[in-house]
Design a protein around this motif. Structure first.
Motif: not given
Length: 377
Positions: A229, A232-233, A236, A247, A249
């Motif tokens: 996870q 993936r974050e 992204d 974005k 984190f």
């Protein structure tokens, strides 16, 4: 009327000339440029821009010239021909031909051209810059008469029927100005290649994201899912930057983020690159600042550098002068004139013009002072 008349060459006295004879009875001449040498020098100019820039700078600094006819009656007609004669498929004027001829002379050590004639009117139709790698030069019964052989695309060879129409010249020894530079250029290109690889590794920032699970049973049980996870974050968030989105984190637990290679420094390549460039420029005989290299605090060219550069350009002018004279004399012969021509070169740069003007001014002032003193006496 024939364009060229064959003249019987005087027989050479078998003195020092006889020492140059080979076993076959011919005379030794500098070897022509091999095809692989031509390709090597062409690639060298493409791979190292400073070499190509130096050669083009030499061609431009050589300056312009004016062809003077011994008979003023033909001067205007000669000027009109030299300014409009076709050169190859795209060029025009004898100046364009001289630039291409000098370019080949500097790059390959030899240059060849041809006076193309009109078979019907026996007039000069144009000039052509030939491929020096396809020309082979030999001598006949006399050491001062050249015989040219051209190599065809299929590997066959044929002897040129009119060698008197061939314009040929070579540097001292017939060696290229770039001789000895491929090895140094190879080292220089390896340094630049390593610089590019280092910037790919360290310049393009990469991150190492490390997740350290605690000793709790639940954290250890789901550590694999949490690591996936986080990956993936993180991916992204990094990909969204390409589209202008930022974005943050957010992670729970002990997460460590480091930049890969941040503790390593790039090698300082200024010293080895400059040493190699100094060798290249010393061979090309061009002041560094003319190529955009600011190695010293002075912006003006010193008198010593100016003298060295002037002597180099004068040497190239001495090689081009007979070639230009042959073109002018061939045209005068084609129109039935008995006159000959000579080449007058322009001053190399504006600095020479300024120095000459200052010298004339000082001479005039000295002469004026002497005349005043004579009147007073």
């Amino acid at each position: 009327m024939k364009l060229f008349k064959k003249k019987r060459a005087p027989k050479a006295d078998p003195g020092l000339v006889g020492m140059q004879r080979c076993g076959s009875g011919s005379f030794e001449l500098p070897a022509a440029v091999q095809p692989f040498e031509k390709e090597l020098y062409d690639r060298l100019r493409c791979a190292v821009p400073i070499i190509d820039a130096a050669i083009m700078k030499i061609i431009r600094l050589t300056g312009g010239f004016h062809v003077v006819c011994s008979d003023e009656e033909y001067q205007q007609e000669l000027d009109s021909f030299l300014s409009s004669v076709p050169v190859g498929l795209t060029g025009r004027s004898v100046g364009c031909f001289a630039d291409n001829f000098l370019d080949s002379l500097l790059t390959y050590g030899s240059a060849v051209g041809e006076i193309v004639t009109d078979t019907e009117q026996q007039r000069i139709a144009g000039l052509w810059n030939g491929d020096i790698s396809r020309i082979r030069i030999a001598s006949g019964a006399d050491p001062f008469i050249r015989s040219y052989t051209i190599t065809e695309s299929d590997g066959s060879s044929r002897k040129i029927a009119h060698p008197e129409r061939i314009l040929y010249s070579s540097l001292t020894g017939g060696h290229s100005l770039l001789r000895g530079l491929p090895s140094l250029s190879g080292i220089l290109m390896r340094i630049y290649d390593c610089i590019g690889q280092n910037f790919d590794r360290a310049g393009n920032v990469r991150y190492a994201v490390t997740y350290k699970p605690t000793g709790e049973a639940g954290d250890v049980m789901y550590s694999r899912e949490r690591a996936q996870q986080i990956a993936r974050e993180w991916a992204d968030g990094m990909n969204s930057v390409k589209y202008g989105q930022v974005k943050d984190f957010v992670a729970v637990g002990d997460v460590d983020i480091k930049v890969i290679g941040a503790e390593n420094k790039l090698f300082d390549t200024n010293v080895p690159v400059r040493q190699i460039l100094e060798q290249l420029i010393a061979k090309l005989s061009i002041p560094p600042f003319l190529l955009g290299l600011s190695w010293s605090s002075t912006e003006r060219m010193s008198s010593q550098q100016a003298d060295i550069l002037t002597s180099e350009l004068e040497y190239y002018r001495r090689l081009l002068t007979p070639v230009i004279q042959d073109v002018g004399n061939a045209y005068l012969a084609s129109i039935g004139a008995q006159a000959t021509c000579s080449v007058e070169w322009e001053n190399i740069n504006l600095q020479d013009e300024t120095a000459l003007a200052e010298a004339r001014l000082k001479n005039a002032q000295a002469r004026e002072i002497e005349m005043r003193l004579e009147k007073n006496v």
